[in-house]
Design a protein around this motif. Structure first.
Motif, PDB file in Angstrom:
ATOM      1  N   LEU A  59      53.793 -28.870  21.206  1.00 35.81           N
ATOM      2  CA  LEU A  59      53.423 -27.519  20.769  1.00 35.81           C
ATOM      3  C   LEU A  59      54.637 -26.747  20.278  1.00 35.81           C
ATOM      4  CD1 LEU A  59      50.812 -26.545  23.504  1.00 35.81           C
ATOM      5  CD2 LEU A  59      50.369 -27.001  21.098  1.00 35.81           C
ATOM      6  N   ASP A  60      55.778 -26.901  20.968  1.00 33.73           N
ATOM      7  CA  ASP A  60      57.007 -26.235  20.516  1.00 33.73           C
ATOM      8  C   ASP A  60      57.415 -26.729  19.133  1.00 33.73           C
ATOM      9  OD1 ASP A  60      57.119 -24.810  22.848  1.00 33.73           O
ATOM     10  OD2 ASP A  60      58.508 -26.191  23.852  1.00 33.73           O
ATOM     11  N   GLU A  61      57.321 -28.036  18.906  1.00 30.70           N
ATOM     12  CA  GLU A  61      57.663 -28.585  17.596  1.00 30.70           C
ATOM     13  C   GLU A  61      56.707 -28.082  16.524  1.00 30.70           C
ATOM     14  OE1 GLU A  61      57.569 -32.755  18.158  1.00 30.70           O
ATOM     15  OE2 GLU A  61      59.497 -32.864  19.225  1.00 30.70           O
ATOM     16  N   MET A  62      55.434 -27.952  16.854  1.00 33.35           N
ATOM     17  CA  MET A  62      54.457 -27.455  15.888  1.00 33.35           C
ATOM     18  C   MET A  62      54.743 -26.004  15.523  1.00 33.35           C
ATOM     19  SD  MET A  62      50.309 -27.571  16.173  1.00 33.35           S
ATOM     20  CE  MET A  62      50.361 -29.327  16.432  1.00 33.35           C
ATOM     21  N   GLU A  63      55.100 -25.189  16.519  1.00 34.13           N
ATOM     22  CA  GLU A  63      55.434 -23.784  16.245  1.00 34.13           C
ATOM     23  C   GLU A  63      56.665 -23.682  15.344  1.00 34.13           C
ATOM     24  OE1 GLU A  63      53.730 -21.689  20.337  1.00 34.13           O
ATOM     25  OE2 GLU A  63      55.862 -22.154  20.116  1.00 34.13           O
ATOM     26  N   TYR A  64      57.636 -24.577  15.564  1.00 30.21           N
ATOM     27  CA  TYR A  64      58.846 -24.572  14.727  1.00 30.21           C
ATOM     28  C   TYR A  64      58.499 -24.905  13.280  1.00 30.21           C
ATOM     29  CZ  TYR A  64      63.297 -26.139  12.742  1.00 30.21           C
ATOM     30  OH  TYR A  64      64.389 -26.321  11.937  1.00 30.21           O
ATOM     31  N   LEU A  65      57.630 -25.903  13.075  1.00 29.25           N
ATOM     32  CA  LEU A  65      57.208 -26.288  11.727  1.00 29.25           C
ATOM     33  C   LEU A  65      56.446 -25.159  11.044  1.00 29.25           C
ATOM     34  CD1 LEU A  65      56.042 -29.964  12.328  1.00 29.25           C
ATOM     35  CD2 LEU A  65      58.078 -29.223  11.076  1.00 29.25           C
ATOM     36  N   LEU A  66      55.590 -24.489  11.805  1.00 26.68           N
ATOM     37  CA  LEU A  66      54.850 -23.365  11.230  1.00 26.68           C
ATOM     38  C   LEU A  66      55.794 -22.246  10.778  1.00 26.68           C
ATOM     39  CD1 LEU A  66      51.791 -23.139  13.647  1.00 26.68           C
ATOM     40  CD2 LEU A  66      51.759 -23.770  11.238  1.00 26.68           C
ATOM     41  N   GLU A  67      56.824 -22.004  11.564  1.00 24.27           N
ATOM     42  CA  GLU A  67      57.795 -20.960  11.196  1.00 24.27           C
ATOM     43  C   GLU A  67      58.544 -21.345   9.929  1.00 24.27           C
ATOM     44  OE1 GLU A  67      61.546 -18.508  13.181  1.00 24.27           O
ATOM     45  OE2 GLU A  67      60.391 -19.931  14.361  1.00 24.27           O
ATOM     46  N   GLU A 121      49.217 -22.497   1.986  1.00 21.73           N
ATOM     47  CA  GLU A 121      48.493 -21.557   2.838  1.00 21.73           C
ATOM     48  C   GLU A 121      47.300 -22.245   3.500  1.00 21.73           C
ATOM     49  OE1 GLU A 121      47.528 -18.372   0.220  1.00 21.73           O
ATOM     50  OE2 GLU A 121      49.350 -17.228   0.704  1.00 21.73           O
ATOM     51  N   SER A 122      46.618 -23.126   2.759  1.00 27.48           N
ATOM     52  CA  SER A 122      45.496 -23.864   3.339  1.00 27.48           C
ATOM     53  C   SER A 122      45.954 -24.732   4.503  1.00 27.48           C
ATOM     54  CB  SER A 122      44.841 -24.714   2.255  1.00 27.48           C
ATOM     55  OG  SER A 122      43.797 -25.487   2.805  1.00 27.48           O
ATOM     56  N   LYS A 123      47.098 -25.386   4.303  1.00 24.96           N
ATOM     57  CA  LYS A 123      47.646 -26.207   5.384  1.00 24.96           C
ATOM     58  C   LYS A 123      48.050 -25.343   6.573  1.00 24.96           C
ATOM     59  CE  LYS A 123      49.295 -29.946   2.405  1.00 24.96           C
ATOM     60  NZ  LYS A 123      50.471 -30.690   1.914  1.00 24.96           N
ATOM     61  N   ILE A 124      48.619 -24.177   6.263  1.00 28.24           N
ATOM     62  CA  ILE A 124      49.026 -23.270   7.343  1.00 28.24           C
ATOM     63  C   ILE A 124      47.809 -22.834   8.153  1.00 28.24           C
ATOM     64  CG2 ILE A 124      49.920 -20.952   7.825  1.00 28.24           C
ATOM     65  CD1 ILE A 124      51.849 -21.376   5.467  1.00 28.24           C
ATOM     66  N   TYR A 125      46.713 -22.484   7.461  1.00 28.24           N
ATOM     67  CA  TYR A 125      45.501 -22.070   8.164  1.00 28.24           C
ATOM     68  C   TYR A 125      44.984 -23.197   9.067  1.00 28.24           C
ATOM     69  CZ  TYR A 125      45.340 -18.121   4.915  1.00 28.24           C
ATOM     70  OH  TYR A 125      45.628 -16.992   4.195  1.00 28.24           O
ATOM     71  N   GLU A 126      45.020 -24.439   8.553  1.00 20.99           N
ATOM     72  CA  GLU A 126      44.544 -25.572   9.340  1.00 20.99           C
ATOM     73  C   GLU A 126      45.443 -25.793  10.563  1.00 20.99           C
ATOM     74  OE1 GLU A 126      42.289 -28.800  10.598  1.00 20.99           O
ATOM     75  OE2 GLU A 126      41.874 -27.198   9.159  1.00 20.99           O
ATOM     76  N   LEU A 127      46.773 -25.681  10.347  1.00 13.01           N
ATOM     77  CA  LEU A 127      47.703 -25.838  11.467  1.00 13.01           C
ATOM     78  C   LEU A 127      47.517 -24.725  12.495  1.00 13.01           C
ATOM     79  CD1 LEU A 127      50.942 -26.918   9.571  1.00 13.01           C
ATOM     80  CD2 LEU A 127      49.617 -28.311  11.153  1.00 13.01           C
ATOM     81  N   GLU A 128      47.310 -23.497  11.992  1.00 14.53           N
ATOM     82  CA  GLU A 128      47.081 -22.387  12.921  1.00 14.53           C
ATOM     83  C   GLU A 128      45.795 -22.595  13.723  1.00 14.53           C
ATOM     84  OE1 GLU A 128      47.134 -19.027  10.343  1.00 14.53           O
ATOM     85  OE2 GLU A 128      49.296 -18.663  10.611  1.00 14.53           O
ATOM     86  N   ARG A 129      44.760 -23.129  13.037  1.00 20.43           N
ATOM     87  CA  ARG A 129      43.504 -23.404  13.745  1.00 20.43           C
ATOM     88  C   ARG A 129      43.720 -24.465  14.829  1.00 20.43           C
ATOM     89  NH1 ARG A 129      39.702 -26.900  14.168  1.00 20.43           N
ATOM     90  NH2 ARG A 129      40.732 -28.325  12.724  1.00 20.43           N
ATOM     91  N   MET A 130      44.436 -25.544  14.467  1.00 27.02           N
ATOM     92  CA  MET A 130      44.728 -26.594  15.441  1.00 27.02           C
ATOM     93  C   MET A 130      45.573 -26.053  16.585  1.00 27.02           C
ATOM     94  SD  MET A 130      45.490 -29.890  13.010  1.00 27.02           S
ATOM     95  CE  MET A 130      45.963 -30.842  14.447  1.00 27.02           C
ATOM     96  N   LEU A 131      46.548 -25.204  16.243  1.00 26.43           N
ATOM     97  CA  LEU A 131      47.401 -24.623  17.275  1.00 26.43           C
ATOM     98  C   LEU A 131      46.581 -23.785  18.245  1.00 26.43           C
ATOM     99  CD1 LEU A 131      50.230 -24.128  18.412  1.00 26.43           C
ATOM    100  CD2 LEU A 131      50.455 -22.207  16.833  1.00 26.43           C
TER     101      LEU A 131
END
Length: 428
Positions: A59-67, A121-131
């Motif tokens: 989860l920490d790695e995913m948050e870093y990628l999103l940032e 942005e579409s990928k970001i929305y999907e990642l945010e949903r998964m997060l």
């Protein structure tokens, strides 16, 4: 999705009914498997504790990628704004033809950047949903882990009924007034501690101590010497599970009294027929004598005396397949009279000769009938066999081994006709 499946699996495991291992000593055992009669959910909590650190790291790695993606997107948006402003300025201050052409090229670049931004942005929305989903699942797992930790800090409590009466065997328990079949603690005279058994007690007060159960083939009887010594499988208060009580326990139970015991073997075939065989003065020796089986004589029954051996076509077969006086053998401790290893070939433990006419710990075959090809590379008869009833290529559906003092066979209304009797023996 894999993470969600794992989380669901863990939650399902956690809400399964608590269970109890057959010869548990009351200590919380974190390595107990999940099954119908396991003693504790501590194993689930340990699994969650092991699972949490790796998930937190992911989860920490995913948050870093999103940032990082967010920063890149902001930079691209700033660049598009700058390019639009630059194009407008150029059109105002320069000849139109040259700059219109140049602006057109710049607008094409802008459109490409915009399409790229939309995809990001579409990928970001999907990642945010998964997060969000993962954070929700992790919160549930953390709450569940805390609940399990609290449970494991408390002493493990039995969630199945163990009857309060104790004794040196099930007949002793019945003599004290017990009339309900179920789980009881017994402590034979030479035992250092009590252990759990299933007692089959009838309305007349006869108490059978059950040594073995085969029900449906759910338990693998391919075990080593230590496992057959200590016992394996699960005991249940409703008598629905499979188990081997353990050679050491059988030795302590069968040698403790001056009154001899009867061993009863009950069998059910795949057509539903039931038969039994009884053996008088049954004993199992100590480990130093490799848990040798002895009995005085065949007491009776309608299944025939397979322990005495069987003539499969060679007159010597009967002698080489008798079981009285045989030591116990397993794949890792060969005590039979065969040049090979009967237990290793059959993948089981038993009182082998060369090799057997009776074998209740053999391989479980659905529907009963099997062939040399079914038996594997060795092609030997390795099923649940009682040769004086069915052939060696027929495997029983259900079996039970249980014992009782011989005087209960004469006083409890369960005696066999036409066989030797013992009179004048009081209740033990």
């Amino acid at each position: 999705m894999a993470l969600i499946h794992v989380a669901c699996f863990l939650i399902l495991c956690s809400i399964s009914s608590a269970q109890f291992r057959g010869d548990s000593d009351g200590v919380c055992a974190p390595d107990d498997g999940f099954g119908k009669y396991c003693p504790t959910t501590c194993g689930v909590a340990d699994y969650l504790q092991k699972y949490k650190p790796s998930m937190d790291k992911e989860l920490d790695e995913m948050e870093y990628l999103l940032e990082e993606i967010s920063n890149l997107t902001k930079g691209a948006q700033d660049k598009v704004t700058y390019m639009r402003d630059s194009a407008t300025q150029a059109q105002k201050s320069n000849p139109p033809d040259y700059y219109i052409k140049r602006s057109s090229n710049m607008l094409d670049d802008i459109l490409r950047f915009e399409r790229s931004i939309i995809e990001q942005e579409s990928k970001i929305y999907e990642l945010e949903r998964m997060l969000g989903t993962n954070e929700k699942q992790m919160l549930q797992l953390k709450q569940l882990s805390l609940q399990l930790e609290q449970k494991c800090q408390q002493p493990c409590q039995d969630t199945i009924k163990i009857e309060p009466t104790t004794g040196k065997d099930c007949q002793d328990i019945a003599n004290k007034g017990a009339r309900t079949s179920g789980l009881y603690f017994v402590k034979p005279m030479k035992a250092t501690q009590q252990f759990l058994v299933y007692c089959d007690i009838d309305s007349t007060g006869s108490g059978w101590t059950v040594l073995q159960r085969r029900r449906d083939g759910t338990l693998d009887f391919s075990k080593n010497w230590i496992q057959y010594k200590e016992g394996f499988g699960y005991l249940s208060p409703d008598d629905t599970t499979e188990f081997w009580i353990g050679n050491e326990k059988i030795h302590l139970l069968s040698t403790q009294s001056t009154i001899p015991y009867i061993l009863r073997i009950e069998m059910t075939d795949w057509e539903g027929a039931k038969k039994h065989a009884d053996y008088a003065m049954f004993k199992v020796g100590p480990e130093v004598d490799m848990y040798r089986l002895t009995y005085a004589y065949y007491y009776g029954g309608d299944a025939g005396d397979a322990f005495d051996g069987f003539d499969f076509g060679d007159p010597s077969d009967k002698f080489f397949t008798s079981h009285n006086g045989m030591q116990f053998s397993t794949a890792d401790k060969d005590n039979d009279r065969y040049e090979g290893n009967c237990a290793k070939q059959d993948r089981s433990g038993w009182w082998m000769n060369r090799c057997h006419a009776a074998h209740l710990n053999g391989r479980y075959y659905k529907d009963g009938k099997y062939t040399e090809k079914d038996a594997g590379e060795n092609g030997f008869d390795n099923g649940i066999i009682w040769a004086t009833w069915h052939s060696r290529w027929y495997s029983m559906k259900e079996t039970t081994m249980k014992m009782i003092p011989i005087n209960r066979m004469t006083t409890g209304g369960d005696q066999q006709t036409g066989v030797k009797q013992f009179g004048g023996l009081g209740d033990i």
